[in-house]
Design an enzyme around this catalytic site. Structure first.
Site: not given
Ligand code: IPM
Ligand code: MG
Length: 352
Positions: A136, A186, A218, A242, A246
């Site tokens: 990042y 990884k 993975d 990240d 999700d």
């Molecule tokens: C998160 C989001 C952010 C990230 C984006 C908006 C930059 O996806 O907080 O998970 O990638 O960290």
């Molecule tokens: Mg995110």
């Protein structure tokens, strides 16, 4: 007690409005609120997604409550002017390196999970994501190679102190839970990950009471849908965290339910300074329609009260009210229901 509110883009202002109502209902004495612009909204007003006014406001506060950033109208701006730079800039400039992303099944919601209910019901995990390093924040650019081909690159790295400090956070979190820590990397391919793994193993010496395991990312993605109940605390780098967070959200049922805390080392009079945000984005497709689920935002407020203001009882009250709202079947469109943003807010307030 000073809280800076940064609603941001898309559904950010709508869900922030509901969190604000919850905060008003809690009725804290001596609370001062500031409101600042971030993301595309700030770009339009100040020409920058994270103007100095906003950064100063964050620094002067005990905690920041952050909505969401992201705006398709800004997609063609230079990267340093895009809305996402607001959140990345706040995380790095405020030294918020430890991202706590809890994912727990809410009773009654098992059928909403993308997984089979009996698998989903076992979910009670915490992802501890490193937030200030990795690919990042490495050097990145687009360049043209000698033969004329365009190339994009992003430099991935972790220094040992960066790994050590997040490992400490994760081991301590595991001590406060079931005592299990899984470090995700990884290391079979990446040197960044090999160092990560070495340092996590070294740090483990200080936490003999925690059971440490390692998993390639993975495999972790696969195990998270096969048997999420095996995880207690997961510690991982910025990029993997990240993605896995999700994924964890859909295992619970909706990305509209997951809150997060970004913490650093700075202590305030009441707790640890931090920034709190839903893990979801600005959802421009449903922005302004009163459809967004405000629960992740409201749960982020609960985390703020707990970690930055030392108000555990109030945090627990809010979480219980959200849990009861879900149990009673007041569900937004993200969960197959029809309750709008303010209806969900009303329901939470009624149960508070
Ligand atoms: C998160 C989001 C952010 C990230 C984006 C908006 C930059 O996806 O907080 O998970 O990638 O960290
Ligand atoms: Mg995110």
């Amino acid at each position: 007690m000073k809280i800076a509110l940064f609603p941001g883009d898309g559904i950010g202002p709508e869900i922030m409005g509901e969190a604000r109502r919850v905060l008003d209902a809690i009725d804290l004495r001596g609370l001062v609120l500031f409101e600042g612009d971030v993301g595309g909204a700030a770009y339009r007003r100040y020409g920058h997604p994270l103007p100095p006014e906003t950064l100063d406001m964050a620094k002067a506060a005990d905690a920041v409550l952050f909505g969401a950033v992201g705006d398709p109208a800004c997609d063609n701006l230079e990267r340093h002017l895009r809305p996402e730079q607001a959140i990345l800039g706040l995380r790095s400039q405020l030294g918020l390196f430890a991202n706590l992303r809890p994912a727990t099944m809410f009773p009654g919601l098992e059928d909403m999970s993308a997984l089979r209910p009996e698998v989903a019901s076992q979910i009670d995990l915490l992802i501890v994501r490193e937030l200030n390093g990795d690919v990042y924040f490495g050097e990145k650019a687009m360049r043209v190679l000698d033969d004329g081909r365009r190339q994009g690159y992003d430099f991935m790295s972790y220094a040992e102190d960066e790994v050590r400090r997040i490992a400490h956070v994760a081991f301590r979190a595991a001590q406060g839970r079931k005592g299990k820590l899984c470090s995700v990397d990884k290391a079979n391919v990446l040197e960044t990950s090999q160092l990560w793994r070495d340092v996590v193993i070294e740090t483990h010496a200080e936490y003999p009471d925690v059971e440490l395991s390692h998993m390639y990312v993975d495999n972790a993605a696969m195990q998270l849908v096969r048997n999420p109940g095996q995880f207690d605390v997961v510690v991982t780098g910025n990029l993997f965290g990240d993605i896995l967070s999700d994924q964890a959200s859909m295992c619970v049922g909706s990305i509209g339910l997951l809150a997060s805390a970004a913490l650093g080392e700075r202590q305030t009079d009441f707790g640890t300074f931090g920034m709190y945000e839903p893990i979801h984005g600005s959802a421009p497709d449903i922005a302004g329609q009163g459809k967004a689920n405000p629960m992740a935002m409201i749960l982020s407020l609960a985390m703020l009260l707990r970690h930055s203001l030392g108000l555990e009882a109030e945090a627990a009250r809010i979480e219980a009210a959200v849990g009861k709202t879900l149990e009673d079947g007041v569900l937004g469109a993200d969960l197959g229901g029809s309750a709008g943003t303010s209806e969900v807010g009303d329901a939470v307030l009624a149960r508070l």
